[in-house]
Design an enzyme around this catalytic site. Structure first.
Site, PDB file in Angstrom:
ATOM      1  N   ASP A 121      -0.495  11.136  11.752  1.00 31.56           N
ATOM      2  CA  ASP A 121      -1.433  10.755  10.681  1.00 31.56           C
ATOM      3  C   ASP A 121      -2.307   9.586  11.123  1.00 31.56           C
ATOM      4  OD1 ASP A 121      -2.693  10.784   8.233  1.00 31.56           O
ATOM      5  OD2 ASP A 121      -1.159   9.603   7.218  1.00 31.56           O
ATOM      6  N   GLY A 134       0.822  -1.210   0.000  1.00 32.76           N
ATOM      7  CA  GLY A 134       0.000   0.000   0.000  1.00 32.76           C
ATOM      8  C   GLY A 134       0.851   1.252   0.000  1.00 32.76           C
ATOM      9  N   GLY A 166       1.095   5.317   1.586  1.00 32.27           N
ATOM     10  CA  GLY A 166       0.575   6.208   2.612  1.00 32.27           C
ATOM     11  C   GLY A 166       1.702   7.045   3.167  1.00 32.27           C
ATOM     12  N   GLY A 167       1.318   8.043   3.943  1.00 33.57           N
ATOM     13  CA  GLY A 167       2.346   8.896   4.531  1.00 33.57           C
ATOM     14  C   GLY A 167       3.288   9.415   3.471  1.00 33.57           C
ATOM     15  N   LYS A 208       9.090  -0.499   4.213  1.00 29.78           N
ATOM     16  CA  LYS A 208       8.575   0.838   3.897  1.00 29.78           C
ATOM     17  C   LYS A 208       9.696   1.642   3.247  1.00 29.78           C
ATOM     18  CE  LYS A 208       5.983   4.715   5.227  1.00 29.78           C
ATOM     19  NZ  LYS A 208       4.779   5.128   5.898  1.00 29.78           N
ATOM     20  N   VAL A 214       4.715   0.938   0.918  1.00 29.32           N
ATOM     21  CA  VAL A 214       5.058  -0.252   1.703  1.00 29.32           C
ATOM     22  C   VAL A 214       5.002  -1.474   0.780  1.00 29.32           C
ATOM     23  CG1 VAL A 214       4.508  -1.656   3.723  1.00 29.32           C
ATOM     24  CG2 VAL A 214       4.049   0.802   3.756  1.00 29.32           C
TER      25      VAL A 214
END
Lengths: 275, 231
Positions: free
Chosen positions: A137, A32, A34-35, A54, A39
């Site tokens: 987050d 996925g 994100g941030g 990550k 990942v």
């Protein structure tokens, strides 16, 4: 140089993939985004186990070294941090199998189970805050619930570039109380509709636009939820008298029923004796 | 290079951008940055105008050239505020305003105010929106420039074989040869093919980011823009 759509898309994929040359990891697939990074699922060739890798967009490892020192069952352990040959920072974490919180609460769950999960998240945040780390987050997509009910808070210490506004505090510079705002939003998210008034008030207090009017720390937020679960008055809500009586009754129901029964028996015996 | 959309037209690929680049330099931005803006955005702007205003190739080229010239006269680049939008979005919106005004003025002259559309060509038959086409062309041009940089770097650094492996595999249309077939064709070990490809992709990634750095306002915008580039 002219590029066809198919070649362009191929280049967009392969140039983005992390170059793991010289590392112990072998890429298996993407999990996925994100941030501030992506990942991946990878295999640690040396230890023969799968990890979550990550890869950050920049050379900065963010708060990975700080998070790596936080030991809590709800914080995913970081095994190793480093820099890829292309300059990007990465860290390898435990690969967590589970369900995202937003999917998890879509199932029919008891209120107690919903509160157990958010309290677990709160406990992880309380520990992190005590060590000077903030999440920045927190949102349902960053909380995982494992198959045995274990709760994991993911994606620590990265400022959301395009975070979900509903969970992000309004202040421009984020601190511990911004995490408390997100906790309030998380509580509101997991509660059934309509929520019990006291829990709704706890969520609203945590989400106050003025950060000085939120809970002073996560421990105070946790204590208010605990008060609710024990049938006590919560700090966040001035309850109406009728509600107070009802709560007192339900909290002391057995004693009150016994007293009522005792009074009824005495009353009957009194009239029986006069006959 | 595609002669139809080449900067300055088929016979004159780069010089026509020189005037407005120098004008922009006077407004406070370094020459190198301005050259990068022109190199990266000329084609996306051209394509956007063609699709949005249904212009033929020559008219779209004139409008594109006119946009950059006009933008520099008005210190367009100096007025860019990164807090409000990315440079890419700011530029596209400015193009839209400029071309809409030019289009309206042209139609007023021709018909006293009526709106006239040019015949719809193959460009207008495309299914994607002008905005999507702009972004797509921006990605394509970004990679095209970075690939030019990569090839030049390979030539100068004595890495011709790395380029050939990369070209034969990653720039190949349709079915790609296997690593083993490439190793056999170039007389090297299969692991070398893997390593050369890894090196070329890593270097390409760096060059793409370098190109992008020249047309963004800082690390944050660069990071956000790169998210639109990678899949």
């Amino acid at each position: 140089m002219d590029l066809s759509d198919s070649v362009l898309d191929h280049l967009r994929v392969v140039a983005a993939l992390p170059d793991l040359t010289g590392t112990r990891y072998e890429l298996e697939g993407e999990i996925g985004r994100g941030g501030m990074g992506v990942v991946y699922r990878a295999r640690d060739r040396q230890l023969g186990r799968r990890v979550a890798l990550k890869v950050l967009d920049s050379a900065l490892a963010g708060e990975a070294p700080l998070i790596a020192r936080l030991e809590h069952p709800a914080i995913v352990p970081i095994y190793e941090a480093g820099t890829l040959p292309d300059g990007r920072a990465y860290y390898a974490m435990k690969l967590v199998a589970g369900t995202r919180l937003d999917w998890y609460v879509a199932k029919s769950l008891s209120l107690a189970e919903r509160l157990r999960v958010v309290r677990r998240v709160g406990e992880a945040l309380a520990l992190a805050h005590s060590r000077g780390a903030i999440h920045r987050d927190l949102k349902p997509q960053n909380v995982m619930v494992g198959e045995f009910g274990e709760v994991y808070v993911m994606d620590w210490g990265v400022e959301a570039v395009a975070g979900t506004p509903a969970f992000r505090a309004p202040e421009p510079s984020l601190d511990e109380r911004s995490d408390i705002y997100a906790l309030g939003a998380l509580l509101e998210f997991v509660l059934p509709a309509p929520p019990p008034p006291a829990l709704g008030a706890i969520a609203r207090k945590a989400m106050n636009a003025d950060r000085s009017l939120r809970y002073p720390d996560v421990t105070a937020w946790l204590a208010d939820i605990e008060r609710f679960q024990e049938g006590l008055a919560v700090e966040a809500w001035r309850e109406p008298p009728l509600h107070k009586v009802r709560r007192f009754w339900s909290r002391n129901a057995l004693l009150l029923w016994l007293l009522t029964a005792y009074a009824a028996v005495k009353f009957l015996l009194f009239f029986w004796g006069r006959r | 290079m595609d002669s139809d959309t080449a900067i300055g037209g088929p016979h004159d690929q780069f010089p026509s951008t020189q005037r407005w680049l120098l004008g922009a330099a006077a407004s406070g931005l370094p020459n190198e940055a301005l050259e990068r803006v022109a190199a990266l955005y000329w084609k996306p702007v051209y394509r956007f105008i063609r699709l949005k205003f249904r212009k033929d190739s020559e008219d779209a080229k004139d409008l594109t050239q006119g946009f950059f010239a006009s933008a520099l006269e008005r210190e367009f680049f100096a007025r860019f505020d990164p807090a409000k939008a990315s440079f890419r979005t700011y530029l596209r919106m400015a193009v839209e305003r400029f071309a809409a005004n030019a289009h309206a003025a042209e139609n007023r002259q021709k018909r006293g105010g009526g709106v006239e559309f040019e015949p719809i060509g193959e460009e207008a038959a495309a299914t994607e929106s002008p905005e999507a086409a702009f972004d797509r062309e921006w990605q394509r041009q970004l990679f095209a420039l970075a690939l030019d940089d990569l090839r030049a770097f390979c030539d100068s650094a004595g890495k011709r074989l790395q380029w050939l492996i990369f070209e034969a595999y990653d720039l190949e249309e349709g079915d790609r040869s296997s690593y083993a077939a490439l190793a056999q064709r170039y007389g090297i070990a299969e692991t070398s093919v893997t390593n050369y490809l890894a090196w070329a992709r890593r270097t390409l990634r760096g060059l793409v980011m370098e190109r992008m750095r020249g047309v963004t306002s800082g690390e944050r915008e660069l990071r956000e823009e790169m998210r639109r580039v990678w899949i």
